[in-house]
Design an enzyme around this catalytic site. Structure first.
Site, short mmCIF file in Angstrom:
data_model
loop_
_atom_site.label_atom_id
_atom_site.label_comp_id
_atom_site.label_asym_id
_atom_site.label_seq_id
_atom_site.Cartn_x
_atom_site.Cartn_y
_atom_site.Cartn_z
N LYS A 214 -24.19 -23.55 -43.59
CA LYS A 214 -25.65 -23.54 -43.50
C LYS A 214 -26.19 -24.80 -42.81
O LYS A 214 -25.50 -25.78 -42.61
CB LYS A 214 -26.26 -23.37 -44.89
CG LYS A 214 -26.11 -21.95 -45.41
CD LYS A 214 -26.81 -21.73 -46.74
CE LYS A 214 -26.73 -20.27 -47.16
NZ LYS A 214 -27.34 -20.03 -48.49
N ARG A 248 -19.98 -18.66 -52.65
CA ARG A 248 -20.12 -17.63 -51.62
C ARG A 248 -19.83 -18.27 -50.26
O ARG A 248 -20.58 -19.13 -49.79
CB ARG A 248 -21.53 -17.05 -51.66
CG ARG A 248 -21.78 -15.92 -50.69
CD ARG A 248 -23.21 -15.39 -50.84
NE ARG A 248 -23.48 -14.31 -49.91
CZ ARG A 248 -23.91 -14.46 -48.66
NH1 ARG A 248 -24.11 -15.69 -48.19
NH2 ARG A 248 -24.12 -13.42 -47.88
#
Length: 269
Positions: A214, A248
């Site tokens: 991210k 995740r």
């Protein structure tokens, strides 16, 4: 907690949720797995590398994403869910905020609903999850970003989510909480959430950390999306030390090995 046919010992172990985006436009792997056979091959690879859950997404949630209809989302995800269920016994998570998609996914064999809006986007989703008795991952998010007291506001937002879940009859042992790294937060706020991750234990449910590739990693290290593995692993290890149970990730093998090493250290007596 139980997800599908598997008991997850969240007090003692850490688990990997492997990301399988069957979308053309996801920020990191868009278009890579939007063919059913390719998606099946990717699922098999992640299982071999140590994934404990496969998380299937049919709508990108990257910044500036284009929403898709429930029908299009179902066309993307349902064939993949059905095929993975046919060949493997691994629990399947469906990354959706739409009750119509979730209902179809549950009929196809989905074991967990991963909702990035924490039950606040579709008023029917909480009731569906409660009635069906499936597990869910409930993430912090908001449409507008201004906060009065950032961490307190995030906790308050998740208190509202937990209240919705309670009144819908969702059992606490079926809930995972996700603090929402990368959603309605600046880079500095994302770092603060990870630094204060222990605060998200207040509901006595497992924590999922989703940082993989991210922008918080890219911005911190000044790296493009395809060079964020080491940064992701650092957040995985730190998250485990602070009590997260689910992670995740895109890169299953590397994060799984890092978790196994971290757990070996944490369990040493």
């Amino acid at each position: 907690m139980i997800i599908g046919n598997r008991n997850f010992h969240v007090e003692e172990e850490a688990y990997i949720m492997g990301i399988l985006n069957v979308t053309p436009d996801s920020f990191s792997d868009g278009g890579n797995w939007d063919d059913v056979d390719l998606a099946l091959e990717r699922a098999e690879q992640m299982i071999k590398e140590g994934a404990d859950i496969i998380d299937i997404g049919g709508e990108s949630t990257r910044p500036g994403f284009a929403p898709v209809s429930a029908e299009e989302e179902m066309e993307r995800v349902l064939p993949v869910v059905e095929k993975i269920k046919r060949y493997f016994e691994i629990p399947i998570s469906l990354d959706t905020s739409k009750s119509k998609v979730a209902a179809a996914g549950i009929r196809a064999g989905v074991d967990l609903i991963n909702d990035i809006w924490g039950l606040k986007n579709d008023p029917e989703l909480a009731t569906l999850i409660g009635d069906e008795g499936v597990s869910c991952c409930l993430m912090h998010n908001r449409h507008s970003q201004p906060y009065n007291d950032f961490l307190e506001d995030v906790i308050d937002d998740l208190d509202e989510t937990m209240d919705i879940a309670f009144w819908a009859g969702i059992r606490p042992d079926r809930i995972i909480v996700d603090p929402g790294i990368g959603f309605a937060k600046t880079t500095e706020q994302n770092l603060l959430v990870m630094n204060q991750l222990e605060r998200f234990k207040k509901w006595d449910v497992p924590i999922l950390l989703g940082t993989s590739r991210k922008s918080v990693i890219g911005n911190t290290l000044n790296l493009p999306v395809d060079q964020r593995l080491e940064g992701t692993i650092a957040t995985t290890v730190l998250g485990r030390m602070k009590g997260a149970s689910f992670f995740r990730v895109h890169d299953v093998k590397e994060n799984k090995r890092a978790l196994l090493m971290a757990d070996a250290i944490l369990k040493a007596r």
